[in-house]
Scaffold this motif. Sequence first.
Motif, PDB file in Angstrom:
ATOM      1  N   VAL A 219      -8.484   4.193  -2.858  1.00 46.96           N
ATOM      2  CA  VAL A 219      -7.873   4.919  -1.710  1.00 46.96           C
ATOM      3  C   VAL A 219      -8.787   5.157  -0.805  1.00 46.96           C
ATOM      4  O   VAL A 219     -10.197   5.346  -0.655  1.00 46.96           O
ATOM      5  CB  VAL A 219      -7.615   6.430  -2.090  1.00 46.96           C
ATOM      6  CG1 VAL A 219      -8.794   7.411  -2.719  1.00 46.96           C
ATOM      7  CG2 VAL A 219      -6.836   7.178  -1.152  1.00 46.96           C
ATOM      8  N   ALA A 220      -8.191   4.897   0.484  1.00 42.64           N
ATOM      9  CA  ALA A 220      -9.134   4.499   1.925  1.00 42.64           C
ATOM     10  C   ALA A 220      -8.570   6.083   2.510  1.00 42.64           C
ATOM     11  O   ALA A 220      -7.510   6.335   2.570  1.00 42.64           O
ATOM     12  CB  ALA A 220      -8.661   3.629   2.652  1.00 42.64           C
ATOM     13  N   ILE A 221      -9.765   6.838   2.446  1.00 47.85           N
ATOM     14  CA  ILE A 221      -9.587   8.102   3.435  1.00 47.85           C
ATOM     15  C   ILE A 221     -10.051   8.009   4.716  1.00 47.85           C
ATOM     16  O   ILE A 221     -11.191   7.416   4.915  1.00 47.85           O
ATOM     17  CB  ILE A 221     -10.542   9.211   2.574  1.00 47.85           C
ATOM     18  CG1 ILE A 221     -10.303   9.283   1.229  1.00 47.85           C
ATOM     19  CG2 ILE A 221     -10.252  10.573   3.309  1.00 47.85           C
ATOM     20  CD1 ILE A 221     -11.366   9.853   0.260  1.00 47.85           C
TER      21      ILE A 221
ATOM     22  N   ALA B  39      -4.389  15.845  -0.076  1.00 45.21           N
ATOM     23  CA  ALA B  39      -5.023  14.745  -0.948  1.00 45.21           C
ATOM     24  C   ALA B  39      -4.505  14.747  -2.377  1.00 45.21           C
ATOM     25  O   ALA B  39      -4.148  13.943  -3.049  1.00 45.21           O
ATOM     26  CB  ALA B  39      -6.703  14.668  -0.698  1.00 45.21           C
ATOM     27  N   ARG B  40      -4.654  16.057  -2.756  1.00 46.01           N
ATOM     28  CA  ARG B  40      -4.417  16.215  -4.126  1.00 46.01           C
ATOM     29  C   ARG B  40      -3.066  15.869  -4.435  1.00 46.01           C
ATOM     30  O   ARG B  40      -2.537  15.034  -5.593  1.00 46.01           O
ATOM     31  CB  ARG B  40      -4.498  17.865  -4.788  1.00 46.01           C
ATOM     32  CG  ARG B  40      -4.418  17.751  -6.288  1.00 46.01           C
ATOM     33  CD  ARG B  40      -4.602  19.262  -6.793  1.00 46.01           C
ATOM     34  NE  ARG B  40      -5.981  19.872  -5.912  1.00 46.01           N
ATOM     35  CZ  ARG B  40      -5.837  20.726  -5.089  1.00 46.01           C
ATOM     36  NH1 ARG B  40      -4.594  21.177  -4.705  1.00 46.01           N
ATOM     37  NH2 ARG B  40      -6.942  21.347  -4.603  1.00 46.01           N
ATOM     38  N   ARG B  41      -1.919  16.331  -3.849  1.00 43.24           N
ATOM     39  CA  ARG B  41      -0.350  16.186  -3.781  1.00 43.24           C
ATOM     40  C   ARG B  41      -0.420  14.561  -3.582  1.00 43.24           C
ATOM     41  O   ARG B  41       0.596  14.059  -4.732  1.00 43.24           O
ATOM     42  CB  ARG B  41       0.403  16.855  -3.049  1.00 43.24           C
ATOM     43  CG  ARG B  41       0.580  18.241  -3.219  1.00 43.24           C
ATOM     44  CD  ARG B  41       1.737  18.989  -2.399  1.00 43.24           C
ATOM     45  NE  ARG B  41       1.535  18.773  -0.823  1.00 43.24           N
ATOM     46  CZ  ARG B  41       0.580  19.644   0.011  1.00 43.24           C
ATOM     47  NH1 ARG B  41      -0.064  20.584  -0.541  1.00 43.24           N
ATOM     48  NH2 ARG B  41       0.539  19.204   1.052  1.00 43.24           N
ATOM     49  N   PHE B  42      -0.980  13.945  -2.527  1.00 40.80           N
ATOM     50  CA  PHE B  42      -0.634  12.409  -2.626  1.00 40.80           C
ATOM     51  C   PHE B  42      -1.096  11.724  -3.799  1.00 40.80           C
ATOM     52  O   PHE B  42      -0.468  10.873  -4.380  1.00 40.80           O
ATOM     53  CB  PHE B  42      -1.602  12.114  -1.228  1.00 40.80           C
ATOM     54  CG  PHE B  42      -1.614  10.635  -1.246  1.00 40.80           C
ATOM     55  CD1 PHE B  42      -0.565   9.982  -0.653  1.00 40.80           C
ATOM     56  CD2 PHE B  42      -2.715   9.853  -1.321  1.00 40.80           C
ATOM     57  CE1 PHE B  42      -0.499   8.460  -0.603  1.00 40.80           C
ATOM     58  CE2 PHE B  42      -2.807   8.468  -1.291  1.00 40.80           C
ATOM     59  CZ  PHE B  42      -1.688   7.841  -0.924  1.00 40.80           C
ATOM     60  N   LEU B  43      -2.153  12.035  -4.397  1.00 41.13           N
ATOM     61  CA  LEU B  43      -2.821  11.343  -5.566  1.00 41.13           C
ATOM     62  C   LEU B  43      -2.081  11.611  -6.669  1.00 41.13           C
ATOM     63  O   LEU B  43      -1.639  10.616  -7.570  1.00 41.13           O
ATOM     64  CB  LEU B  43      -4.240  11.479  -5.873  1.00 41.13           C
ATOM     65  CG  LEU B  43      -5.230  10.950  -4.743  1.00 41.13           C
ATOM     66  CD1 LEU B  43      -6.531  11.310  -5.234  1.00 41.13           C
ATOM     67  CD2 LEU B  43      -4.999   9.280  -4.794  1.00 41.13           C
ATOM     68  N   THR B  44      -1.412  12.634  -6.772  1.00 41.03           N
ATOM     69  CA  THR B  44      -0.657  13.091  -7.910  1.00 41.03           C
ATOM     70  C   THR B  44       0.787  12.523  -7.694  1.00 41.03           C
ATOM     71  O   THR B  44       1.397  11.630  -8.786  1.00 41.03           O
ATOM     72  CB  THR B  44      -0.202  14.880  -8.039  1.00 41.03           C
ATOM     73  OG1 THR B  44      -1.444  15.346  -8.099  1.00 41.03           O
ATOM     74  CG2 THR B  44       0.806  15.007  -9.030  1.00 41.03           C
TER      75      THR B  44
ATOM     76  N   PRO C 274       0.834  -0.943   0.059  1.00 41.61           N
ATOM     77  CA  PRO C 274       0.013  -0.028  -0.023  1.00 41.61           C
ATOM     78  C   PRO C 274       0.896   1.219   0.059  1.00 41.61           C
ATOM     79  O   PRO C 274       2.101   1.156   0.597  1.00 41.61           O
ATOM     80  CB  PRO C 274      -0.666  -0.052   1.429  1.00 41.61           C
ATOM     81  CG  PRO C 274      -0.448  -1.476   1.731  1.00 41.61           C
ATOM     82  CD  PRO C 274       0.655  -2.000   1.062  1.00 41.61           C
ATOM     83  N   VAL C 275       0.275   2.258  -0.583  1.00 47.85           N
ATOM     84  CA  VAL C 275       0.972   3.722  -0.848  1.00 47.85           C
ATOM     85  C   VAL C 275       0.264   4.426   0.440  1.00 47.85           C
ATOM     86  O   VAL C 275      -0.920   4.571   0.395  1.00 47.85           O
ATOM     87  CB  VAL C 275       0.875   4.124  -1.989  1.00 47.85           C
ATOM     88  CG1 VAL C 275       1.597   5.546  -2.066  1.00 47.85           C
ATOM     89  CG2 VAL C 275       1.456   3.223  -3.116  1.00 47.85           C
ATOM     90  N   LEU C 276       0.761   5.030   1.266  1.00 46.75           N
ATOM     91  CA  LEU C 276       0.431   5.634   2.555  1.00 46.75           C
ATOM     92  C   LEU C 276       0.782   7.396   2.759  1.00 46.75           C
ATOM     93  O   LEU C 276       1.762   7.622   2.354  1.00 46.75           O
ATOM     94  CB  LEU C 276       0.955   4.918   3.945  1.00 46.75           C
ATOM     95  CG  LEU C 276       0.669   3.410   4.122  1.00 46.75           C
ATOM     96  CD1 LEU C 276       1.262   3.018   5.112  1.00 46.75           C
ATOM     97  CD2 LEU C 276      -0.900   3.209   4.111  1.00 46.75           C
TER      98      LEU C 276
END
Length: 145
Positions: free
Chosen positions: A78-80, A25-30, A5-7
């Motif tokens: 993605v689990a938030i 969240a945006r930076r993480f998904l990018t 997993p990516v955390l």
Amino acid sequence: MVRRPVLSAATFVGDEPVAEARDTARRFLTEVQAVHGIPVSVRAMGMVELVVSELVTNAYKYAPGPCLLDLEVSDGAVAISVWDTDPTLPVARAADPGRIGQHGLEIVMAVCSSFEVRREPVGKRTKATVTLADDPGGHPAGRLL
């Protein structure tokens, strides 16, 4: 090959953490796309930002103290997870087209493939899952029709 997993984890304290949480969240998904090569649809990016915004807004509005945001990508979703200090579990209100505001939980539940809230030894944790890839002809939240 088993993919780990990516955390990501972030703590928000103080005035108006909602915009900062959305940016996180945006930076993480990018980064998930650029560094790990995991596809994230435009729909998923927008839905994750929306869900993070709604959950962090509720934590900021109703719970004193900090809130924690955890994001985890695994198995195409993605689990938030948002933790806050208030042990009171939120409840979606009955539909009322005349009601102004307080539709956040309804929205989150509609756009996520899963949603849960549980009490913790201190406070509560709200967890929602958003599917990363679009399903042509499928449900926008990634659930089976």
